[in-house]
Design an enzyme around this catalytic site. Structure first.
Site, mmCIF file in Angstrom:
data_model
loop_
_atom_site.group_PDB
_atom_site.id
_atom_site.type_symbol
_atom_site.label_atom_id
_atom_site.label_comp_id
_atom_site.label_asym_id
_atom_site.label_seq_id
_atom_site.Cartn_x
_atom_site.Cartn_y
_atom_site.Cartn_z
ATOM 1 N N ARG A 145 11.872 -4.597 5.570
ATOM 2 C CA ARG A 145 11.475 -3.213 5.261
ATOM 3 C C ARG A 145 12.277 -2.184 6.054
ATOM 4 O O ARG A 145 12.568 -2.365 7.230
ATOM 5 C CB ARG A 145 9.990 -3.000 5.561
ATOM 6 C CG ARG A 145 9.601 -1.525 5.483
ATOM 7 C CD ARG A 145 8.145 -1.275 5.426
ATOM 8 N NE ARG A 145 7.429 -1.895 6.516
ATOM 9 C CZ ARG A 145 6.109 -1.956 6.576
ATOM 10 N NH1 ARG A 145 5.389 -1.468 5.589
ATOM 11 N NH2 ARG A 145 5.530 -2.529 7.591
ATOM 12 N N LYS A 161 0.848 -1.210 0.000
ATOM 13 C CA LYS A 161 0.000 0.000 0.000
ATOM 14 C C LYS A 161 0.882 1.258 0.000
ATOM 15 O O LYS A 161 0.701 2.148 -0.823
ATOM 16 C CB LYS A 161 -0.932 0.004 1.238
ATOM 17 C CG LYS A 161 -1.805 -1.243 1.342
ATOM 18 C CD LYS A 161 -2.732 -1.202 2.544
ATOM 19 C CE LYS A 161 -2.050 -1.259 3.897
ATOM 20 N NZ LYS A 161 -1.386 -2.553 4.189
ATOM 21 N N ARG A 168 -10.535 -0.097 8.171
ATOM 22 C CA ARG A 168 -9.968 -1.396 8.524
ATOM 23 C C ARG A 168 -10.951 -2.251 9.283
ATOM 24 O O ARG A 168 -10.629 -3.384 9.648
ATOM 25 C CB ARG A 168 -8.796 -1.125 9.441
ATOM 26 C CG ARG A 168 -7.467 -1.608 8.966
ATOM 27 C CD ARG A 168 -6.506 -1.174 10.058
ATOM 28 N NE ARG A 168 -5.248 -1.783 9.949
ATOM 29 C CZ ARG A 168 -4.223 -1.269 9.269
ATOM 30 N NH1 ARG A 168 -4.351 -0.168 8.592
ATOM 31 N NH2 ARG A 168 -3.079 -1.887 9.282
ATOM 32 N N ARG A 192 10.507 -0.259 11.457
ATOM 33 C CA ARG A 192 9.323 0.060 12.273
ATOM 34 C C ARG A 192 9.270 -0.852 13.498
ATOM 35 O O ARG A 192 9.617 -2.022 13.412
ATOM 36 C CB ARG A 192 8.061 -0.143 11.428
ATOM 37 C CG ARG A 192 7.532 1.145 10.854
ATOM 38 C CD ARG A 192 6.474 0.942 9.825
ATOM 39 N NE ARG A 192 5.340 0.134 10.249
ATOM 40 C CZ ARG A 192 4.253 -0.066 9.503
ATOM 41 N NH1 ARG A 192 4.178 0.495 8.304
ATOM 42 N NH2 ARG A 192 3.272 -0.813 9.933
ATOM 43 N N ARG A 211 -0.974 -8.830 13.449
ATOM 44 C CA ARG A 211 -1.514 -7.937 12.407
ATOM 45 C C ARG A 211 -2.209 -8.756 11.322
ATOM 46 O O ARG A 211 -3.243 -8.341 10.788
ATOM 47 C CB ARG A 211 -0.378 -7.088 11.798
ATOM 48 C CG ARG A 211 0.035 -5.923 12.704
ATOM 49 C CD ARG A 211 1.457 -5.466 12.457
ATOM 50 N NE ARG A 211 1.668 -4.841 11.159
ATOM 51 C CZ ARG A 211 2.868 -4.649 10.612
ATOM 52 N NH1 ARG A 211 3.971 -5.041 11.245
ATOM 53 N NH2 ARG A 211 2.974 -4.081 9.432
#
Ligand code: AP5
Ligand code: ZN
Length: 217
Positions: free
Chosen positions: A128, A13, A89, A161, A172
């Site tokens: 990431r 995203k 969400r 993160r 998640r």
């Protein structure tokens, strides 16, 4: 152009949204980025949200709906349209968004769903790197910065993160399947659904998104 970008953690995203933003000249509203900015500024909301986010759980509907409402009503960039990244969400958030858009006499063009199987997401998430101030994301292997650990645009350092670890990611993913997958069904029922096969190289994903958006312009 007004669209929702939905998909599990690591679906892409945050990677694809800037391209859509640039092509259509619209706002990129990412609730995760907004919450991380509150955390960085150590606001009361940020302190509360950090605990929830680090566990991989969802912040309350009330808080995120409030943030999005404020942006839609007051951010001049939204005049031409917007990309909602990471919102809604839950079905409650989707219903509240519908009510708000109806009040503003606006309609969504579509909901772009980035589809990727869970197995692939672990590698994407653990590799990431992000530039906190802009939300730009990189990947050590799939999308490395020009200089290691450095943002291409500002030259500032990249970080990992705090919710990008195996435990939080598991949670998640569970939350995505339980609470966010029904949001996709909600919009399918309203005939606003553009599925994208997102387990491909970023350029291939972008080609599909461009084609899907062309159909709903
Ligand atoms: P949020 O920030 O929205 O996180 P998320 O949904 O878990 O999604 P990610 O940002 O992890 O993934 P992405 O799809 O943006 O992937 P990216 O493009 O970076 O939310 C964080 C937290 O905030 C939530 O857990 C919750 O606590 C809270 N929150 C936020 N919104 C909320 C809401 N509405 N309600 C309640 N709580 C809320 O890509 C990932 C990696 O893969 C990158 O390294 C990238 O370079 C790489 N990559 C991308 N595309 C490809 C590709 N095609 N091939 C190979 N690698 C790729
Ligand atoms: Zn993201």
């Amino acid at each position: 152009m007004r669209l929702i970008l939905v998909g599990p953690p690591g679906a892409g995203k945050g990677t694809q949204a800037p391209k859509i933003k640039e092509k259509y000249g619209i706002a990129h509203l990412a609730t995760g980025d907004m919450l991380r900015s509150q955390v960085a500024r150590q606001t009361e909301l940020g302190k509360e949200a950090k605990k929830i986010m680090d566990q991989g759980n969802l912040v309350s509907d009330e808080i995120v709906v409030g943030m999005i409402k404020d942006e839609l009503l007051n951010n001049p960039e939204c005049k031409n349209g917007f990309i909602l990244d990471g919102f809604p969400r839950t079905v409650v958030q989707a219903e509240k968004l519908d009510a708000l858009l109806a009040e503003m006499k606006l309609e969504l063009n579509t909901v772009v769903e980035l589809q990727v199987d869970d197995e692939l997401l672990v590698r994407r998430i653990t590799g990431r790197l992000v530039h906190p101030a802009s939300g730009r994301s990189y990947h050590v292997e799939f999308n490395p910065p020009k200089v290691p650990m450095t943002d291409d645009v500002t030259g500032e350092p990249l970080v990992q993160r705090s919710d990008d670890n195996a435990d939080a990611l598991r949670k998640r993913l569970v939350n995505y399947h339980e609470q966010t997958a029904p949001v996709v069904d909600y919009y399918k029922g309203k005939n606003k659904w553009s599925p994208i096969a997102a387990a491909q190289a970023p350029e291939k994903v972008w080609e599909q998104i461009e084609a899907a958006l062309k159909k709903v312009e």
